[in-house]
Design a protein around this motif. Structure first.
Motif, PDB file in Angstrom:
ATOM      1  N   ARG A  44     -13.294  53.678  64.142  1.00  0.00           N
ATOM      2  CA  ARG A  44     -14.473  53.419  64.973  1.00  0.00           C
ATOM      3  C   ARG A  44     -14.146  53.579  66.462  1.00  0.00           C
ATOM      4  NH1 ARG A  44     -16.457  48.318  61.524  1.00  0.00           N
ATOM      5  NH2 ARG A  44     -17.596  49.477  59.938  1.00  0.00           N
ATOM      6  N   GLN A  48      -3.607  42.385  52.018  1.00  0.00           N
ATOM      7  CA  GLN A  48      -2.941  43.328  52.914  1.00  0.00           C
ATOM      8  C   GLN A  48      -3.712  44.654  52.947  1.00  0.00           C
ATOM      9  OE1 GLN A  48       1.138  44.041  51.925  1.00  0.00           O
ATOM     10  NE2 GLN A  48       1.538  45.255  53.756  1.00  0.00           N
ATOM     11  N   LEU A  96     -10.395  51.068  59.750  1.00  0.00           N
ATOM     12  CA  LEU A  96     -11.797  51.264  60.141  1.00  0.00           C
ATOM     13  C   LEU A  96     -11.996  50.996  61.630  1.00  0.00           C
ATOM     14  CD1 LEU A  96     -13.743  49.749  57.103  1.00  0.00           C
ATOM     15  CD2 LEU A  96     -13.655  52.145  57.824  1.00  0.00           C
ATOM     16  N   ARG A  97     -11.336  49.940  62.142  1.00  0.00           N
ATOM     17  CA  ARG A  97     -11.444  49.655  63.579  1.00  0.00           C
ATOM     18  C   ARG A  97     -10.874  50.811  64.400  1.00  0.00           C
ATOM     19  NH1 ARG A  97     -10.001  44.398  62.067  1.00  0.00           N
ATOM     20  NH2 ARG A  97      -7.827  44.820  62.546  1.00  0.00           N
ATOM     21  N   GLU A  98      -9.743  51.323  63.941  1.00  0.00           N
ATOM     22  CA  GLU A  98      -9.136  52.437  64.672  1.00  0.00           C
ATOM     23  C   GLU A  98     -10.038  53.664  64.626  1.00  0.00           C
ATOM     24  OE1 GLU A  98      -5.173  53.263  63.312  1.00  0.00           O
ATOM     25  OE2 GLU A  98      -4.489  51.225  63.717  1.00  0.00           O
ATOM     26  N   ASP A 120      -6.917  45.027  52.313  1.00  0.00           N
ATOM     27  CA  ASP A 120      -8.155  44.783  53.060  1.00  0.00           C
ATOM     28  C   ASP A 120      -7.895  44.747  54.558  1.00  0.00           C
ATOM     29  OD1 ASP A 120      -9.613  44.706  50.734  1.00  0.00           O
ATOM     30  OD2 ASP A 120      -9.645  42.502  50.589  1.00  0.00           O
ATOM     31  N   ALA A 121      -6.779  44.096  54.938  1.00  0.00           N
ATOM     32  CA  ALA A 121      -6.455  44.024  56.368  1.00  0.00           C
ATOM     33  C   ALA A 121      -6.158  45.414  56.919  1.00  0.00           C
ATOM     34  CB  ALA A 121      -5.264  43.097  56.582  1.00  0.00           C
ATOM     35  N   GLU A 122      -5.398  46.214  56.158  1.00  0.00           N
ATOM     36  CA  GLU A 122      -5.076  47.564  56.614  1.00  0.00           C
ATOM     37  C   GLU A 122      -6.333  48.437  56.657  1.00  0.00           C
ATOM     38  OE1 GLU A 122      -1.890  49.164  54.269  1.00  0.00           O
ATOM     39  OE2 GLU A 122      -0.479  47.629  54.940  1.00  0.00           O
ATOM     40  N   LYS A 123      -7.227  48.231  55.660  1.00  0.00           N
ATOM     41  CA  LYS A 123      -8.484  48.983  55.621  1.00  0.00           C
ATOM     42  C   LYS A 123      -9.330  48.638  56.850  1.00  0.00           C
ATOM     43  CE  LYS A 123     -12.525  49.566  52.638  1.00  0.00           C
ATOM     44  NZ  LYS A 123     -13.167  49.096  51.403  1.00  0.00           N
ATOM     45  N   ALA A 124      -9.424  47.315  57.119  1.00  0.00           N
ATOM     46  CA  ALA A 124     -10.206  46.884  58.284  1.00  0.00           C
ATOM     47  C   ALA A 124      -9.592  47.425  59.574  1.00  0.00           C
ATOM     48  CB  ALA A 124     -10.288  45.359  58.324  1.00  0.00           C
ATOM     49  N   SER A 125      -8.264  47.393  59.640  1.00  0.00           N
ATOM     50  CA  SER A 125      -7.581  47.908  60.825  1.00  0.00           C
ATOM     51  C   SER A 125      -7.831  49.408  60.975  1.00  0.00           C
ATOM     52  CB  SER A 125      -6.084  47.624  60.714  1.00  0.00           C
ATOM     53  OG  SER A 125      -5.389  48.214  61.775  1.00  0.00           O
TER      54      SER A 125
END
Length: 166
Positions: free
Chosen positions: A125, A112, A121-123, A114-119
């Motif tokens: 970016r 979770q 980072l996408r936001e 990692d998913a929030e971190k990736a989300s």
């Protein structure tokens, strides 16, 4: 002296009476007395034999009761060992389940995160790209307001592209 020594006739009758009584006793009295004594002896022997058998049975019963008590103690010990083993197995199984559950929760939390971190980072970016586009748009509008500035920028970009390819 007649008192101390009986006469012959009296002695004769006394002997006959003695032998008649002796014969009667021999014929009827002694067998009855011997029979009663034998019956009494047999009764006492039977009683002694029964008492001895009862003592033997009591000894056997005591041995059996000791054997039963020993077996009961052994079974009790065995049951206690089995109960202890079962308890230990249950505790170990519960600990294993708790460890597995903790590991699963940690893994879920990491996933979770990692998913929030990736989300995030996408936001970030996306926002950075949007901000970059907005800044570039403002810069280009300001810098490219005339034709000469546009031509300089195009030449500069072409030079950079050709340098990057080499």
């Amino acid at each position: 002296m007649d008192l101390l020594i009986p006469s012959t006739g009296l002695l004769f009758w006394m002997c006959i009476t003695f032998f008649v009584v002796l014969a009667l006793l021999w014929k009827f009295g002694f067998p009855a007395i011997v029979g009663m004594v034998n019956e009494r002896k047999q009764f006492i022997d039977d009683s002694l034999r029964k008492a001895q058998e009862a003592n033997e049975k009591l000894a056997n019963i005591q041995k059996e009761s000791e054997s039963i008590l020993r077996e009961a103690r052994e079974k009790q010990g065995q049951l206690l060992k089995e109960a202890t083993a079962t308890r230990d197995a249950i505790v170990e199984k519960a600990q294993d389940k708790a460890k597995e559950e903790a590991a699963r929760l940690i893994a879920d939390a990491k996933a979770q995160i990692d998913a929030e971190k990736a989300s995030a980072l996408r936001e970030i970016r996306a926002e950075m790209a949007q901000l970059s586009v907005m800044v570039a748009e403002k810069v280009i509008r300001k810098d490219l307001s005339d034709d000469k500035a546009q031509m300089v920028l195009i030449d500069k970009l072409l030079d950079e592209v050709s340098v990057d390819k080499q």
